[in-house]
Design an enzyme around this catalytic site. Structure first.
Site, PDB file in Angstrom:
ATOM      1  N   LYS A 182       1.213  -1.121   0.167  1.00  0.00           N
ATOM      2  CA  LYS A 182      -0.249  -0.043  -0.456  1.00  0.00           C
ATOM      3  C   LYS A 182       1.174   1.598  -0.129  1.00  0.00           C
ATOM      4  O   LYS A 182       1.820   1.315   0.935  1.00  0.00           O
ATOM      5  CB  LYS A 182      -1.623   0.137   1.093  1.00  0.00           C
ATOM      6  CG  LYS A 182      -1.940   1.042   0.742  1.00  0.00           C
ATOM      7  CD  LYS A 182      -2.550   1.473   2.387  1.00  0.00           C
ATOM      8  CE  LYS A 182      -1.842   2.996   3.177  1.00  0.00           C
ATOM      9  NZ  LYS A 182      -2.067   3.821   1.982  1.00  0.00           N
ATOM     10  N   GLY A 235       6.623   4.768   7.986  1.00  0.00           N
ATOM     11  CA  GLY A 235       5.577   6.193   8.492  1.00  0.00           C
ATOM     12  C   GLY A 235       5.917   6.348   9.748  1.00  0.00           C
ATOM     13  O   GLY A 235       6.397   6.702  10.121  1.00  0.00           O
ATOM     14  N   THR A 237       5.222   7.717  13.751  1.00  0.00           N
ATOM     15  CA  THR A 237       5.275   6.778  15.158  1.00  0.00           C
ATOM     16  C   THR A 237       4.029   6.748  15.745  1.00  0.00           C
ATOM     17  O   THR A 237       3.373   5.022  16.428  1.00  0.00           O
ATOM     18  CB  THR A 237       6.347   7.313  15.930  1.00  0.00           C
ATOM     19  OG1 THR A 237       7.621   7.527  15.624  1.00  0.00           O
ATOM     20  CG2 THR A 237       6.508   7.248  17.317  1.00  0.00           C
ATOM     21  N   GLU A 238       3.069   7.446  15.567  1.00  0.00           N
ATOM     22  CA  GLU A 238       1.310   7.860  15.945  1.00  0.00           C
ATOM     23  C   GLU A 238       1.383   6.140  15.367  1.00  0.00           C
ATOM     24  O   GLU A 238       0.675   5.423  15.862  1.00  0.00           O
ATOM     25  CB  GLU A 238       1.424   8.336  15.711  1.00  0.00           C
ATOM     26  CG  GLU A 238      -0.691   9.267  16.014  1.00  0.00           C
ATOM     27  CD  GLU A 238      -1.089  10.115  15.345  1.00  0.00           C
ATOM     28  OE1 GLU A 238      -0.310  10.930  14.489  1.00  0.00           O
ATOM     29  OE2 GLU A 238      -1.780  10.136  15.650  1.00  0.00           O
ATOM     30  N   GLU A 257       9.266   1.626  10.411  1.00  0.00           N
ATOM     31  CA  GLU A 257      10.851   2.213   9.984  1.00  0.00           C
ATOM     32  C   GLU A 257       9.967   3.803  10.746  1.00  0.00           C
ATOM     33  O   GLU A 257       9.095   4.079   9.708  1.00  0.00           O
ATOM     34  CB  GLU A 257      11.012   2.237   8.579  1.00  0.00           C
ATOM     35  CG  GLU A 257      11.817   1.019   8.510  1.00  0.00           C
ATOM     36  CD  GLU A 257      13.564   1.298   8.956  1.00  0.00           C
ATOM     37  OE1 GLU A 257      13.594   2.075   9.458  1.00  0.00           O
ATOM     38  OE2 GLU A 257      13.642  -0.211   9.559  1.00  0.00           O
ATOM     39  N   CYS A 291      13.296  11.084   7.243  1.00  0.00           N
ATOM     40  CA  CYS A 291      12.701  10.631   8.401  1.00  0.00           C
ATOM     41  C   CYS A 291      14.663  10.251   9.469  1.00  0.00           C
ATOM     42  O   CYS A 291      14.213  10.959  10.320  1.00  0.00           O
ATOM     43  CB  CYS A 291      13.050   8.440   8.262  1.00  0.00           C
ATOM     44  SG  CYS A 291      13.875   8.165   7.131  1.00  0.00           S
ATOM     45  N   GLU A 389       8.366  15.608  16.077  1.00  0.00           N
ATOM     46  CA  GLU A 389       8.570  15.161  14.914  1.00  0.00           C
ATOM     47  C   GLU A 389       7.552  16.377  13.943  1.00  0.00           C
ATOM     48  O   GLU A 389       6.075  15.925  14.047  1.00  0.00           O
ATOM     49  CB  GLU A 389       8.517  13.801  14.553  1.00  0.00           C
ATOM     50  CG  GLU A 389       9.212  14.089  12.781  1.00  0.00           C
ATOM     51  CD  GLU A 389       9.182  12.604  12.357  1.00  0.00           C
ATOM     52  OE1 GLU A 389       7.948  11.838  12.174  1.00  0.00           O
ATOM     53  OE2 GLU A 389       9.816  12.007  11.649  1.00  0.00           O
TER      54      GLU A 389
HETATM   55  P1  NAD Z   1       1.531   8.319   8.215  1.00  0.00           P
HETATM   56  O1  NAD Z   1       2.143   7.082   9.278  1.00  0.00           O
HETATM   57  O2  NAD Z   1       0.824   9.065   8.321  1.00  0.00           O
HETATM   58  O3  NAD Z   1       1.085   6.615   6.662  1.00  0.00           O
HETATM   59  C1  NAD Z   1       1.621   6.619   6.756  1.00  0.00           C
HETATM   60  C2  NAD Z   1       1.840   4.925   5.809  1.00  0.00           C
HETATM   61  O4  NAD Z   1       0.666   4.618   6.418  1.00  0.00           O
HETATM   62  C3  NAD Z   1       0.335   5.544   4.163  1.00  0.00           C
HETATM   63  O5  NAD Z   1       0.785   4.370   3.484  1.00  0.00           O
HETATM   64  C4  NAD Z   1      -0.569   5.398   5.305  1.00  0.00           C
HETATM   65  O6  NAD Z   1      -1.856   5.561   4.399  1.00  0.00           O
HETATM   66  C5  NAD Z   1      -0.693   4.446   5.761  1.00  0.00           C
HETATM   67  N1  NAD Z   1      -1.215   4.711   7.368  1.00  0.00           N
HETATM   68  C6  NAD Z   1      -2.049   5.296   7.988  1.00  0.00           C
HETATM   69  N2  NAD Z   1      -2.647   5.117   9.090  1.00  0.00           N
HETATM   70  C7  NAD Z   1      -2.836   3.934   8.873  1.00  0.00           C
HETATM   71  C8  NAD Z   1      -3.713   2.713   9.534  1.00  0.00           C
HETATM   72  N3  NAD Z   1      -4.173   3.530  10.421  1.00  0.00           N
HETATM   73  N4  NAD Z   1      -2.872   1.874   9.731  1.00  0.00           N
HETATM   74  C9  NAD Z   1      -2.598   1.646   8.467  1.00  0.00           C
HETATM   75  N5  NAD Z   1      -1.615   1.799   8.194  1.00  0.00           N
HETATM   76  C10 NAD Z   1      -1.942   4.088   8.170  1.00  0.00           C
HETATM   77  O7  NAD Z   1       3.104   8.995   7.869  1.00  0.00           O
HETATM   78  P2  NAD Z   1       2.986  10.036   6.493  1.00  0.00           P
HETATM   79  O8  NAD Z   1       2.540  11.124   7.336  1.00  0.00           O
HETATM   80  O9  NAD Z   1       2.996   8.974   5.337  1.00  0.00           O
HETATM   81  O10 NAD Z   1       4.775   9.924   7.022  1.00  0.00           O
HETATM   82  C11 NAD Z   1       5.237  10.596   7.554  1.00  0.00           C
HETATM   83  C12 NAD Z   1       6.391  10.208   8.244  1.00  0.00           C
HETATM   84  O11 NAD Z   1       6.736   8.625   8.070  1.00  0.00           O
HETATM   85  C13 NAD Z   1       7.364  10.887   9.230  1.00  0.00           C
HETATM   86  O12 NAD Z   1       7.316   9.789  10.585  1.00  0.00           O
HETATM   87  C14 NAD Z   1       8.435  10.421   9.029  1.00  0.00           C
HETATM   88  O13 NAD Z   1       9.793  10.125  10.154  1.00  0.00           O
HETATM   89  C15 NAD Z   1       8.420   8.929   8.082  1.00  0.00           C
HETATM   90  N6  NAD Z   1       9.199   7.899   7.838  1.00  0.00           N
HETATM   91  C16 NAD Z   1      10.123   7.052   8.579  1.00  0.00           C
HETATM   92  C17 NAD Z   1      10.702   5.915   7.568  1.00  0.00           C
HETATM   93  C18 NAD Z   1      12.252   5.561   7.932  1.00  0.00           C
HETATM   94  O14 NAD Z   1      12.992   4.761   7.520  1.00  0.00           O
HETATM   95  N7  NAD Z   1      12.580   5.434   9.136  1.00  0.00           N
HETATM   96  C19 NAD Z   1      11.164   6.939   6.504  1.00  0.00           C
HETATM   97  C20 NAD Z   1      10.426   8.038   5.804  1.00  0.00           C
HETATM   98  C21 NAD Z   1       9.329   8.410   6.167  1.00  0.00           C
END
Ligand code: NAD
Length: 485
Positions: A182, A235, A237-238, A257, A291, A389
């Site tokens: 996804k 994505g 942390t939340e 991650e 990230c 963050e």
């Molecule tokens: P997000 O957590 O909102 O979304 C990430 C993904 O999860 C999206 O595909 C979203 O549709 C999906 N998602 C959202 N709610 C969900 C749920 N309840 N169940 C399953 N999937 C769900 O994050 P974002 O705003 O898209 O991305 C930014 C975040 O990603 C930042 O916190 C960043 O630090 C983190 N990030 C981490 C890394 C790493 O390798 N550590 C790399 C890139 C981004």
């Protein structure tokens, strides 16, 4: 495949949920819209993935044949690099040179993990047991066998769509897993082309299945599905915590991650020009939507003023713009939501009385652009801007006097993704390498990456690692087999 046909294919994808607009973040114009795939599409995708896994059509072929398919896929991605660059530029607003640089690393995930296909070995053990239940057998040969998880869910964010997809799809395929993938709803375009190339490379039907939709619908349905054995998620942390909670019901395995609030330490003995340049790019690149971006900078007091002025000057001079803007170096924020989030933190900081040294405002033009922002005078104990963050081009800078104070401030966070130290004192650099509480530490370097080097965070920045052998081991189970001798 031309850009427009990818856009048209996305719009035609079946789905049962609401229409999701795809917005160009550099212009705020709608590129297209598509239907949220929703839980029904996830059910179908999981059923396809399970059937493919159980048939052995991918898992049971010779490892060297799997490797050839992965290699072919890498080559196809290279052949389509121009289209991917255009798609990533349009979807995430990236200046073409940045998109091109990221796309150029993506094919290598497939070639790198192609190499691992033929090297997934267990270990063997000679065991002598005195007595025991079966007293006739005191000697045993035991060995471990590596097996793929059956169906895995791969969920990734918008900040580097193709890169994030390849970092997950490549090791999952190399391990022999079937998957449901996804992308983020904000940036689905590159997934449409990648899906086509996966089939073209010879990955059998049903092995890799894309569902494109919202996190709360499609994403949550993947995590809740009883036939998905493992979820690999990148994505916030939340949401990572939510995924862990949702996975608890059937004890799904997870690799997470997550976010970061990464510290950068700059000592007075550092190569200051280099440190100032890299620390600036380490937070302002992609408007801070990385990230590992170093969003908390700590500077030894004797060079504090010089470093603050240097980073503010670089931030002031970076040219913001989208793919069509001449000379653009820094992309916009991805969405209105992300823009509101970043401006909200800046406003909160102003109310708290921080000093905005440079930036701190939205550009007066179309597109979600926030001027690179340098903040000083934060209260580390209470400032949300300092502790949470932001995922935007906002950096706080604080002075320190000695190693212990620098390390204590750097480690005073619930995150632990990356950390950096700039110093020419070799002994101090390696000491900091051990003392900084992060999954990845850069000594006189920032924004480094290699497919072979494990990537992942400590504390609330993640669970498990991607890349390298650990990246493929995350898709494998270890079985111990005993044979009585
Ligand atoms: P997000 O957590 O909102 O979304 C990430 C993904 O999860 C999206 O595909 C979203 O549709 C999906 N998602 C959202 N709610 C969900 C749920 N309840 N169940 C399953 N999937 C769900 O994050 P974002 O705003 O898209 O991305 C930014 C975040 O990603 C930042 O916190 C960043 O630090 C983190 N990030 C981490 C890394 C790493 O390798 N550590 C790399 C890139 C981004």
């Amino acid at each position: 495949m031309a850009l427009q046909s990818v856009i048209d294919d996305l719009a035609k994808r079946p789905g049962t949920g609401e229409l999701i607009p795809v917005i160009d973040p550099a212009t705020e114009e709608q590129i297209t819209e598509f239907r949220d795939a929703g839980p029904e599409a996830v059910d179908e995708a999981v059923a396809r993935a399970k059937a493919a896994y159980q048939s052995g059509v991918w898992t049971d072929i010779a490892a060297r044949e799997r490797a050839k398919v992965l290699w072919r896929l890498g080559d196809l991605i290279d052949e389509h690099a121009k289209e991917f660059t255009e798609l990533e530029s349009l979807d995430a607003g990236m200046p073409p040179a940045q998109a091109e640089m990221i796309v150029s690393t993506c094919a290598e995930f497939f070639r790198y993990y192609a190499g691992w296909c033929t090297k997934l070995n267990g270990a063997s053990y000679q065991v002598q047991m005195e007595g025991g239940v079966n007293s006739t057998h005191a000697n045993f040969h035991a060995y471990t066998h590596k097996e793929p998880y059956g169906v895995v869910g791969l969920i990734y964010p918008w900040n580097g769509p193709l890169f994030n997809a390849c970092a997950k799809v490549a090791p999952a395929l190399a391990a022999g897993c079937s998957s449901v993938v996804k992308p983020a709803e904000e940036t689905p375009l590159s997934a449409v082309l990648l899906e086509k190339l996966i089939a073209q490379a010879g990955v059998p039907d049903g092995v890799t299945n894309f569902v494109i939709g919202y996190g709360a619908t499609a994403g949550a349905a993947i995590t809740a599905h009883p036939d998905v054995e493992k979820v690999a998620f990148t994505g916030s942390t939340e949401v990572g915590k939510q995924i862990m909670r949702d996975s608890a019901d059937n004890l799904k395995k997870v690799t997470l991650e997550l976010g970061g609030k990464s510290p950068v330490l700059i000592y007075s003995d550092a190569d200051l020009d280099m440190a100032i340049m890299m620390a600036s790019m380490g937070i302002f690149v992609h408007s801070g939507q990385g990230c590992v971006c170093g969003s908390r900078i700590f500077v030894q007091r004797s060079v504090y003023e010089r470093v603050v002025a240097g980073i503010a000057m670089i931030g002031d001079n970076l040219v913001l713009g989208g793919p069509k803007d001449e000379g653009a170096m820094i992309s916009p924020l991805v969405s209105q939501k992300q823009l509101d989030r970043v401006l909200g933190y800046i406003d909160q900081g102003k109310k708290d009385g921080v000093e905005i040294v440079s930036g701190g405002y939205r550009l007066d033009r179309k597109g979600y652009f926030v001027k690179p922002t340098v903040v000083t005078g934060v209260d580390p104990a209470t400032s949300r801007l300092y502790r949470e963050e932001i995922f935007g081009p906002v950096v706080t800078i604080l002075p320190f006097d000695d190693d212990d104070e620098a390390v204590a401030m750097a480690n005073d966070t619930s995150y632990g993704l990356a950390a950096t130290a700039w110093t020419t004192n070799l002994a101090r650099a390696h000491d900091l390498g051990k003392r900084l509480n992060a999954g990845m530490v850069g000594l006189n370097c920032q924004l480094t990456f290699d497919h072979n080097v494990p990537f992942g965070g400590y504390q609330q920045s993640g669970v498990g690692k991607e890349f390298g052998y650990e990246g493929i081991d995350a898709y494998l189970k270890t079985k111990s087999i005993w044979a009585a001798l």
